[in-house]
Design a protein around this motif. Structure first.
Motif: not given
Length: 267
Positions: A118-137
């Motif tokens: 949709x071309x919108x900002x992630x907002x709070x999803x940035x923190x959720x993505x980092x907490x869930x996937x950043x360790x291995x991806x």
């Protein structure tokens, strides 16, 4: 005698008879009362004393002595059965926790893809993505977050690509008129095998446009780079590369969410 001529002895006899009758009636009432009311009989001392109830104390319960017999030792089959049940409970618990973790990770990944498309900002999803996937991806998460700050939508790529059609097919202003003329003349007639697509500029452009409209921006970009005017569309190719990189990163975290559920956040 009195004045009425009746002997005085007759009056006294009647009186004595009446008194006697009254005495008998009183005695009868007294006997009836004593028979009916035990407290009155005890008052006059004519009722028997109440019998004393014999109270016997219960025999003292035998003092229970602690058993000195040892507990039965489980047999090897019983131990094996118990261990099997414990393992089944642990496996069920792990499966339930894994299913919940995958569901949470998929929700996060799908929400991130929807925001990117949709071309919108992630907002709070940035923190959720980092907490869930950043360790291995970590690289994929960084690509998604960076791409969300400069969003590229597929519809924008298609509309810009259609506007660039003349430059992509002709080679752009950097080519000489003679090079463009030879290219146009060479594309008028072309011989190719039936099982292979035509390689003319027009056919290649149309094929790239169809790929782009179907959502295959990666193949559309590769086909565009073979067009004579690819150099004149550098701004478009930069956006297309960013779009492809972000969606590859989204594919990576979606696969991770489906397979492993990512890394659960710290409690």
């Amino acid at each position: 005698m009195n004045g009425s001529g009746t002997p005085s002895g007759m009056g006294w006899g009647a009186r004595l008879l009446i008194a006697f009758i009254l005495i008998l009636a009183g005695a009868a009432a007294t006997v009836w009362s004593l028979a009916r009311y035990e407290p009155a009989a005890r008052f006059f001392g004519i009722a028997p004393k109440p019998s004393q109830a014999l109270i016997t104390s219960p025999a003292p319960a035998a003092t229970q002595q602690p058993s000195t017999q040892p507990a039965p030792t489980p047999t090897p089959p019983q131990i094996a059965q118990l261990e099997n049940r414990i393992a089944q409970v642990e496996n069920a618990t792990e499966r339930a926790a894994g299913s919940a973790g995958r569901a949470d990770a998929l929700v996060i990944a799908f929400a991130a893809r929807r925001a990117i498309d949709r071309g919108v900002a992630l907002g709070y999803l940035e923190n959720l993505l980092t907490a869930r996937f950043a360790a291995q991806h970590q690289a994929a998460v960084a690509t998604i977050i960076t791409g969300s700050h400069q969003p590229v939508r597929l519809n924008d790529l298609i509309s810009e690509y259609q506007l660039l059609a003349p430059d992509l097919r002709s080679g752009g202003p950097q080519d000489s008129w003679w090079a463009n003329t030879k290219r146009e003349l060479g594309s008028l007639i072309q011989v190719h095998r039936a099982d292979r697509p035509a390689t003319t500029t027009e056919a290649r452009y149309n094929q790239a446009l169809l790929m782009l409209q179907s959502g295959d921006a990666d193949q559309a970009l590769a086909e565009t780079m073979r067009l004579p005017g690819a150099a004149s569309a550098s701004a478009w190719t930069t956006k297309a590369r960013r779009y492809v990189a972000v969606h590859r990163a989204l594919d990576e975290i979606e696969s991770a969410a489906l397979m492993t559920g990512g890394t659960p956040p710290a409690q």
